[in-house]
Design a protein around this motif. Structure first.
Motif, mmCIF file in Angstrom:
data_model
loop_
_atom_site.group_PDB
_atom_site.id
_atom_site.type_symbol
_atom_site.label_atom_id
_atom_site.label_comp_id
_atom_site.label_asym_id
_atom_site.label_seq_id
_atom_site.Cartn_x
_atom_site.Cartn_y
_atom_site.Cartn_z
ATOM 1 N N ASP A 136 0.816 -1.217 0.000
ATOM 2 C CA ASP A 136 0.000 0.000 0.000
ATOM 3 C C ASP A 136 0.847 1.265 0.000
ATOM 4 O O ASP A 136 0.456 2.291 -0.559
ATOM 5 C CB ASP A 136 -0.969 0.011 1.188
ATOM 6 N N ARG A 167 4.487 1.435 -5.547
ATOM 7 C CA ARG A 167 3.066 1.633 -5.211
ATOM 8 C C ARG A 167 2.206 1.604 -6.476
ATOM 9 O O ARG A 167 1.143 0.971 -6.507
ATOM 10 C CB ARG A 167 2.898 2.957 -4.473
ATOM 11 N N VAL A 221 -6.025 -7.134 1.522
ATOM 12 C CA VAL A 221 -5.142 -6.298 0.703
ATOM 13 C C VAL A 221 -5.565 -6.284 -0.761
ATOM 14 O O VAL A 221 -5.540 -5.238 -1.420
ATOM 15 C CB VAL A 221 -3.679 -6.784 0.830
#
Length: 242
Positions: A136, A167, A221
């Protein structure tokens, strides 16, 4: 960083490197002699570079940052500290110019108690044992002293383009997984799977693949759709399973 497999040398090249090492030993091993011998070794360097390019992650990416094109043969243990390892195949990695010339240079931190090197060698160990990537944020967290040294020397968290790139690549991996699942033909699916294998920041894909072993975390996630696509891809393509 991801773990890499180092192939054996062809006998002729291995013999040539051994002779070069013996010449350095005979001349009295020192930094200047090692560097001069390396500059002269045009043919073996070309062969070594080709082998390193073939074993590099993605499209010949740097074995340290995983982002830039690997252009340099880096001496993992620098010539300045180990001239007799100048032609040691186990001491050669492919690096981008930034990691090699701007960040690492002759740096090779050692354990003050044992003298052992602290940098993670992706050909000898799994970097995930020393570095944890947070998808993240795109940042690495050191799990060991060696992980911390590796992050610091190569600026893996200090270089904004690397953190942002990891990212963003997480978003790309999720999109490719969903697109692969929705592919209309096997040829189209193969194209998307190939794209996954060759993305920059191969550490992002490897971290995503490893999440399959931690189901509650993977669901949180990745979300159910991406996790389903990941499960299907891992079942259909063993080369894309952690």
């Amino acid at each position: 960083m991801i773990p890499l497999q180092r192939p054996p040398l062809q006998p002729r090249l291995a013999a040539e490197l051994a002779r070069a090492t013996e010449r350095i030993r005979t001349d009295g091993p020192n930094t200047a002699g090692g560097r001069a011998a390396w500059r002269r070794a045009v043919r073996p360097k070309a062969q070594l570079r080709l082998m390193l390019r073939q074993m590099a992650p993605g499209l010949e990416r740097c074995m340290y940052c995983g982002d830039n094109l690997g252009t340099d043969i880096d001496h993992f243990e620098p010539i300045a500290q180990a001239p007799l390892r100048t032609f040691d195949w186990q001491n050669h990695l492919l690096a981008c110019a930034h990691c090699n010339s701007n960040r690492k240079r002759d740096r090779f931190p050692r354990d003050p108690a044992t003298g052992d090197g602290l940098l993670v060698d992706p050909c000898r160990e799994d970097p995930a044992d020393h570095l944890r990537l947070y998808l993240d944020s795109g940042a690495y967290d050191p799990l060991t002293v060696r992980g911390a040294a590796t992050i610091e020397v190569f600026g893996l968290n200090e270089r904004p383009e690397l953190v942002r790139g990891r990212r963003m690549m997480f978003a790309v991996v999720k999109a490719l997984l969903l697109t692969w699942r929705a592919a209309a033909t096997s040829a189209e699916a193969a194209e998307y799977a190939a794209a996954l294998r060759e993305i920059h920041h191969a550490d992002v894909l490897r971290t995503v693949l490893a999440l399959r072993r931690r189901r509650p975390l993977a669901l949180a996630v990745l979300g159910p759709d991406v996790l389903d696509a990941l499960d299907r891809l891992a079942g259909a393509d063993p080369g894309l399973s952690a």
